[in-house]
Design a protein around this motif. Sequence first.
Motif, PDB file in Angstrom:
ATOM      1  N   UNK A 284       0.674  -1.686   0.367  1.00 13.69           N
ATOM      2  CA  UNK A 284      -0.381  -0.275   0.028  1.00 13.69           C
ATOM      3  C   UNK A 284       0.272   1.394  -0.471  1.00 13.69           C
ATOM      4  N   UNK A 285       1.850   1.073   0.378  1.00 10.81           N
ATOM      5  CA  UNK A 285       3.374   2.202   0.777  1.00 10.81           C
ATOM      6  C   UNK A 285       3.328   2.658  -0.815  1.00 10.81           C
ATOM      7  N   UNK A 286       4.215   1.600  -0.875  1.00 13.70           N
ATOM      8  CA  UNK A 286       4.666   2.412  -1.971  1.00 13.70           C
ATOM      9  C   UNK A 286       3.453   2.450  -3.390  1.00 13.70           C
ATOM     10  N   UNK A 287       2.138   2.749  -3.182  1.00 16.18           N
ATOM     11  CA  UNK A 287       1.304   2.473  -4.639  1.00 16.18           C
ATOM     12  C   UNK A 287       0.707   4.259  -3.514  1.00 16.18           C
TER      13      UNK A 287
ATOM     14  N   UNK B 254       3.658  -1.163 -11.578  1.00 17.67           N
ATOM     15  CA  UNK B 254       4.117  -2.572 -11.380  1.00 17.67           C
ATOM     16  C   UNK B 254       5.554  -3.101 -10.877  1.00 17.67           C
ATOM     17  N   UNK B 255       5.298  -2.167 -11.691  1.00 14.82           N
ATOM     18  CA  UNK B 255       7.156  -1.735 -12.472  1.00 14.82           C
ATOM     19  C   UNK B 255       7.801  -1.446 -11.060  1.00 14.82           C
ATOM     20  N   UNK B 256       7.497  -1.078 -10.592  1.00 15.37           N
ATOM     21  CA  UNK B 256       8.078  -0.495  -8.577  1.00 15.37           C
ATOM     22  C   UNK B 256       7.829  -1.502  -7.684  1.00 15.37           C
ATOM     23  N   UNK B 257       6.855  -2.363  -7.722  1.00 19.16           N
ATOM     24  CA  UNK B 257       6.436  -3.696  -7.418  1.00 19.16           C
ATOM     25  C   UNK B 257       7.745  -4.185  -7.237  1.00 19.16           C
ATOM     26  N   UNK B 258       7.482  -4.856  -8.543  1.00 23.26           N
ATOM     27  CA  UNK B 258       9.156  -5.939  -9.166  1.00 23.26           C
ATOM     28  C   UNK B 258      10.646  -5.293  -7.695  1.00 23.26           C
ATOM     29  N   UNK B 259      10.395  -4.246  -8.340  1.00 27.03           N
ATOM     30  CA  UNK B 259      12.105  -3.803  -7.895  1.00 27.03           C
ATOM     31  C   UNK B 259      12.411  -4.030  -7.151  1.00 27.03           C
ATOM     32  N   UNK B 260      11.377  -3.851  -5.649  1.00 27.51           N
ATOM     33  CA  UNK B 260      11.219  -3.562  -4.859  1.00 27.51           C
ATOM     34  C   UNK B 260      10.524  -3.909  -3.720  1.00 27.51           C
ATOM     35  N   UNK B 261      10.724  -5.317  -4.294  1.00 24.65           N
ATOM     36  CA  UNK B 261       9.300  -6.028  -2.842  1.00 24.65           C
ATOM     37  C   UNK B 261      10.289  -7.388  -3.058  1.00 24.65           C
ATOM     38  N   UNK B 262       9.631  -8.258  -2.110  1.00 27.35           N
ATOM     39  CA  UNK B 262       9.911 -10.341  -2.493  1.00 27.35           C
ATOM     40  C   UNK B 262       8.848 -10.615  -2.548  1.00 27.35           C
ATOM     41  N   UNK B 263       7.668 -11.174  -3.468  1.00 32.80           N
ATOM     42  CA  UNK B 263       6.651 -11.590  -2.780  1.00 32.80           C
ATOM     43  C   UNK B 263       6.492 -13.780  -3.389  1.00 32.80           C
ATOM     44  N   UNK B 264       5.967 -14.248  -3.308  1.00 31.50           N
ATOM     45  CA  UNK B 264       5.577 -15.069  -4.407  1.00 31.50           C
ATOM     46  C   UNK B 264       4.568 -14.915  -5.422  1.00 31.50           C
ATOM     47  N   UNK B 265       3.667 -16.378  -6.696  1.00 32.97           N
ATOM     48  CA  UNK B 265       3.430 -14.934  -7.396  1.00 32.97           C
ATOM     49  C   UNK B 265       3.412 -14.591  -7.493  1.00 32.97           C
TER      50      UNK B 265
END
Length: 529
Positions: A458-461, A501-512
């Motif tokens: 949520x913070x990233x968004x 979506x690009x920032x989430x891919x670069x800053x977070x680790x998550x399954x799926x």
Amino acid sequence: MNGLILAVSPALVSGLVAGIICLIVGIAGGLLGYKIYSSKKIQKNKSNAIKIIEDAYAEAKTIKKEAIIESKEQSQKLKDDVEREVKERRAEVVKLEERLNQREEYIEKKELAVDKRSEQLEGEKQELAAAKENVEKIKAEQEELKGKIIEELEKTAKLSRQEAKDMLVANMKNDAQKEAAVIVKKIEDDAKENGENKARWIIGQALQRCATETTSEMTVSVVSLPNDEMKGRIIGREGRNIRAIEAATGVELIVDDTPESITISGFDPIRREVARLSLEKLIADGRIHPTRIEEIVEKMQREVDKMIKQAGDEACNETGIYNLNPEIVKVLGRLKFRTSYGQNVLKHSIETSIIAGLLASELGANVRVAKRGGLLHDIGKALDHEIEGTHVQIGVDLCRKYGESEEVIHCIEAHHFDVEFKTIEAVIVQVADAISSSRPGARRDSFENYIKRLQQLEDIAKGFKGVEKAYAVQAGREVRIIVKPDQISDSEAMFLAKDIASKIENEMQYPGQIKVNVIRESRFVETAK
């Protein structure tokens, strides 16, 4: 012609004279009649005036009589009031005289008692003086006898008084050192043998007297429905109602085959509670449409705020702390909806406060400071997602802002070893925090990591310009973003979704995978009058 005129003229003159005489007689008669009429009128008016005067005199006489009667009544009433007041004053004077007489009797008795006691004291003083003389006499005799004994001892031992004293002190010092060494060794052995057992007993007593429930937090809530038909009304035409509920509350509604129930999913317990209360209110009301949904959600948000205030007050009552600043109480109540490693932070704070108070009581420390520090040690966690910094620093700044004592603030800043311990109360709060956190069932590490991941999502968004709200739903597999329509156009919304979506891919680790859903909605409202 002239003869005719002369013949007529006397007759004419006679007629004229007669007419004049008649006129004079008529005028005189009229004047006489008018005089008679005036006389009668004057007589009548005089009679009326006399009657009016007589009536006025009678009325004045009546008024005078009534005034005299009223004056007599008032005089009598005033007399009665004065007599009653005089009687009351006399009664008060009598009471005062009685009290004064009683006080005089009491003072006389006291004076007699004081005189008697003075006589006794004088006798005792004389006895003490005689006893003192006897004591001085006996003391002088003892000193004389003591001198003689010392002289005999010096002659017998062939040692001076100072030499014998030094020898005696040296022997006593050696004996004392030996005994002290034995006592110290015994104390060390007892401490090693009993210290650990004593500490375990104190901690065990604290845990036993603070029997709190095991924490169990979930990320879903279930709302019961009166019938399955209500599911269709909640979904609404083309899903507009369920979308309005999810947009207003930031949670996800799961409508599945489970009979007569709907599941509310969301990692934020405050949002889930607002959604649950709103859904129950809508079901009871029966009017389910987007405008009504927004009204109910706002109302339930205020209800949850009241619940937060009540939770803070209940925590203070449970721990026996009643003089906290109202703003601190509000922030403390927010911990009811905050978890840490699966442990409810408000319950953990209450438990830590109670354990700290029990330990402080056993160890002779300041119970008030220990309990207060235990209750407030994690208060920063209520604001750590809104304010930059660790929950320790946030809690320290908050408590210092609202006037907490430095002893309590030190307990907060030292409970994670960020600073060195300066007081025993700070050590007790750290131990109580560890006891509450390490007991069976208190924490689940995986749940805390899950919550942090959703909050980071949520913070990233929310970090992008034009974003009004952001909600992580479906257990973190989707982030639902509501943008401001006056700042973000439809085309910009598409690029915003890609950037997030690009920032989430670069800053977070998550399954799926994580679905980024950007919603842009324009509303225009007018009121028909």
